[in-house]
Scaffold this motif. Structure first.
Motif, PDB file in Angstrom:
ATOM      1  N   LEU A  74     -12.785  -0.582  26.549  1.00 51.30           N
ATOM      2  CA  LEU A  74     -11.969  -1.703  27.041  1.00 51.30           C
ATOM      3  C   LEU A  74     -10.609  -1.689  26.365  1.00 51.30           C
ATOM      4  CD1 LEU A  74     -14.711  -4.497  27.124  1.00 51.30           C
ATOM      5  CD2 LEU A  74     -13.845  -3.117  29.029  1.00 51.30           C
ATOM      6  N   ARG A  75      -9.631  -1.150  27.058  1.00 48.49           N
ATOM      7  CA  ARG A  75      -8.278  -1.088  26.530  1.00 48.49           C
ATOM      8  C   ARG A  75      -7.463  -2.279  27.024  1.00 48.49           C
ATOM      9  NH1 ARG A  75      -6.512   5.054  26.480  1.00 48.49           N
ATOM     10  NH2 ARG A  75      -4.493   4.045  26.755  1.00 48.49           N
ATOM     11  N   ARG A  76      -6.361  -2.540  26.322  1.00 50.56           N
ATOM     12  CA  ARG A  76      -5.508  -3.665  26.720  1.00 50.56           C
ATOM     13  C   ARG A  76      -4.796  -3.397  28.042  1.00 50.56           C
ATOM     14  NH1 ARG A  76      -2.817  -5.114  20.806  1.00 50.56           N
ATOM     15  NH2 ARG A  76      -4.811  -5.659  19.841  1.00 50.56           N
ATOM     16  N   ASP A  77      -4.682  -2.137  28.402  1.00 47.42           N
ATOM     17  CA  ASP A  77      -3.931  -1.824  29.618  1.00 47.42           C
ATOM     18  C   ASP A  77      -4.830  -1.656  30.843  1.00 47.42           C
ATOM     19  OD1 ASP A  77      -5.163   0.557  29.066  1.00 47.42           O
ATOM     20  OD2 ASP A  77      -3.324   1.701  28.727  1.00 47.42           O
ATOM     21  N   GLY A  78      -6.082  -2.123  30.730  1.00 46.57           N
ATOM     22  CA  GLY A  78      -7.019  -1.888  31.828  1.00 46.57           C
ATOM     23  C   GLY A  78      -7.133  -3.012  32.852  1.00 46.57           C
ATOM     24  N   ALA A  79      -6.441  -4.144  32.622  1.00 46.99           N
ATOM     25  CA  ALA A  79      -6.601  -5.295  33.519  1.00 46.99           C
ATOM     26  C   ALA A  79      -5.840  -5.103  34.831  1.00 46.99           C
ATOM     27  CB  ALA A  79      -6.115  -6.561  32.818  1.00 46.99           C
TER      28      ALA A  79
ATOM     29  N   THR B  80     -12.745  -5.043  32.563  1.00 41.78           N
ATOM     30  CA  THR B  80     -11.689  -4.036  32.723  1.00 41.78           C
ATOM     31  C   THR B  80     -10.777  -3.943  31.498  1.00 41.78           C
ATOM     32  OG1 THR B  80     -10.328  -5.727  33.792  1.00 41.78           O
ATOM     33  CG2 THR B  80     -11.621  -4.273  35.236  1.00 41.78           C
ATOM     34  N   SER B  81     -10.724  -5.007  30.690  1.00 41.22           N
ATOM     35  CA  SER B  81      -9.908  -4.990  29.478  1.00 41.22           C
ATOM     36  C   SER B  81     -10.434  -6.057  28.531  1.00 41.22           C
ATOM     37  CB  SER B  81      -8.429  -5.274  29.791  1.00 41.22           C
ATOM     38  OG  SER B  81      -8.241  -6.654  30.037  1.00 41.22           O
ATOM     39  N   ALA B  82     -10.041  -5.960  27.281  1.00 37.41           N
ATOM     40  CA  ALA B  82     -10.433  -6.984  26.304  1.00 37.41           C
ATOM     41  C   ALA B  82      -9.466  -6.967  25.140  1.00 37.41           C
ATOM     42  CB  ALA B  82     -11.861  -6.745  25.809  1.00 37.41           C
ATOM     43  N   ILE B  83      -9.413  -8.087  24.446  1.00 40.63           N
ATOM     44  CA  ILE B  83      -8.613  -8.180  23.209  1.00 40.63           C
ATOM     45  C   ILE B  83      -9.264  -9.216  22.300  1.00 40.63           C
ATOM     46  CG2 ILE B  83      -7.030  -9.982  24.057  1.00 40.63           C
ATOM     47  CD1 ILE B  83      -4.762  -8.446  22.588  1.00 40.63           C
ATOM     48  N   ASP B  84      -9.130  -8.986  21.025  1.00 41.97           N
ATOM     49  CA  ASP B  84      -9.516  -9.940  19.986  1.00 41.97           C
ATOM     50  C   ASP B  84      -8.392 -10.974  19.912  1.00 41.97           C
ATOM     51  OD1 ASP B  84      -8.831 -10.866  17.327  1.00 41.97           O
ATOM     52  OD2 ASP B  84     -10.388  -9.591  16.517  1.00 41.97           O
TER      53      ASP B  84
END
Lengths: 314, 314
Positions: free
Chosen positions: A140-145, A203-207
């Motif tokens: 899950l990368r930050r650029d996947g949304a 599709t993406s995730a972040i803390d």
């Protein structure tokens, strides 16, 4: 923990030629084998900046590892191993005993093994490097949304920063909420789940430990999209609702929870898995094709001016 | 850098169930694939303990990475990636520029890519986690040495601690040697070689940054053997020979060189590869079946009492 993009990007962001993903996400990726990556992240906690000297040392041991666990989860991975560096003014047996007890509580909770470490003399500070694993196709990368996706949030927002405000006496909370808020601040609990059960649904995730708004903004920037977020959908404690304290949830930081994005078609599956795993997950808004992040207050009115998040060089 | 066995072992050494090698060597090992391990190590440098506040900042950037490179080499591996955490009292542009310049000089020299990092407020401190690679069958562990093997040393011994003594004015060195000694202290240069060219020729290795004697002792203890070491064979600067300053070489520490062991039958091959790669390697003694480390002075007489090495909690 502290996403010092400006400084790290300015001086240390050399384009890596062989690592699949370097600086600029919650974790870096290293090739493990044809199917899997190792995910690595490193965070430092310093006395007087990240914690008070008179803090509960057992909780500090827990938190030191927990904030790193959160970074691995944010990449869709499961934490596996950790290396620990402790600097202390003196070799203090009692301090180390309490600290290690809290750290191993957290390690056992999240299935992490300590594989290296050193101690040295210096101002009180702890650094952990954590190593997790994730299937390549579910990272899950930050650029996947993408546009037109749900924005999900794990857990409850605003508690830790409420606790901080209470501790430094800019706010006086009633007993029942202050206890919960201080615990959220000092012993944060990232979600407890095998990420391989859910990473394929997002599709993406972040803390969001630097604050919901600035951290969501990182996903939007990297994914080149916009979003609408609605305060009425934020999972917040009753105190925030009754006292219009939504800024704690939006900007407070120190919530070691995840923001994730997912196609609407996954909503039922996500709700089912969340229920099965005792996981609190809430839809707080949706992405769109604009480049802007728009916040709406509890009355549904657009909030005109966004604030800045939490930073240790603020 | 500081091998705080007592503290780390006492509180943090849980038997790891899945990592091939955990706490107690220069680096920890993680499975990469069927043929290779990742090697990981983490070291912290703190102001007033590991370096002076007025130190050359560019050199500090170099040294921060170099001391970690040394740990990977000591496992027989080649360094590949690094994560960096910097704590500073304030976000200082000029300081970061110099520091990053020295760090990248070292990274380029040893082929290391920076893949993660963060900066935060705190007492001046830098932590690096380094990740290297090594073929499983050629990993150099501390417990791999056998009796009747040569003990090899890379580079020159005692220079860094001479530099330290000169800097804190417990010693006044002449100009030509002081310059070299201070450089060895502030900008240590671990051996520059593709370790896959030589790791198959050795049975064990250790980074001798805590001092030759205490670090060799770790190999002997782990390998359950003894050794004889001869001062007359130590590769030392002329100043040490002329001033009977062998204690700097034996106990001084901060020499980011390797001690290695190898069957005598490899001696010719090692000398050839060393010459081809411009590598200084010297045989300083041999291992034996006793459990004791015996030192012999330049006259060949047994040194009766061994001293302790350098430690940051000394």
């Amino acid at each position: 923990m502290v996403k010092e993009f400006s400084l790290i990007n300015k001086y240390f962001n050399q384009k890596s030629s062989t690592a699949p993903l370097g600086i600029g996400d919650d974790g870096a990726l290293l090739e493990k084998n044809s199917q899997n990556y190792y995910v690595l992240s490193q965070d430092t906690l310093n006395v007087d900046s990240h914690f008070f000297r008179d803090t509960n040392i057992k909780y500090l041991g827990w938190k030191t590892l927990a904030v790193n666990v959160s970074d691995i989860l944010a990449m869709g991975g499961n934490p596996k191993f950790a290396l620990l560096s402790i600097s202390t003014e003196e070799a203090n047996d009692s301090w180390l005993k309490k600290f290690s007890s809290g750290l191993f509580d957290c390690a056992n909770q999240y299935g992490v093994e300590l594989i290296g470490g050193d101690t040295s003399r210096g101002s009180l500070s702890v650094t952990i490097t954590i190593i997790g694993e994730v299937k390549k196709k579910y990272v899950l990368r930050r650029d996947g949304a993408n546009a037109e996706e749900d924005i999900w949030i794990s857990g409850e927002l605003g508690l830790a920063s409420l606790g901080f405000a209470h501790q430094i006496k800019t706010l006086s909370l009633p007993g029942h909420i202050s206890k919960k808020a201080l615990l959220a601040l000092h012993k944060p609990t990232p979600i407890i789940i095998d990420m391989s059960k859910i990473n394929h649904l997002f599709t993406s995730a972040i803390d969001i430990s630097d604050g919901l708004v600035p951290d969501i903004q990182h996903i939007l920037n990297k994914s080149n999209i916009g979003a609408d977020i609605f305060c009425e959908h934020l999972p917040v404690p009753l105190w925030i609702k009754e006292n219009d304290g939504y800024d704690f949830a939006l900007y407070g930081g120190e919530d070691y929870q995840l923001a994730l994005t997912s196609p609407k078609s996954n909503r039922k599956k996500i709700e089912k898995i969340a229920a099965q795993n005792n996981l609190q997950l809430s839809v707080i808004g949706k992405t769109n094709t604009s480049k802007a992040l728009k916040l709406y207050d509890v009355n549904g009115d657009l909030i005109k001016k966004l604030k800045k998040g939490f930073t240790h060089f603020g």
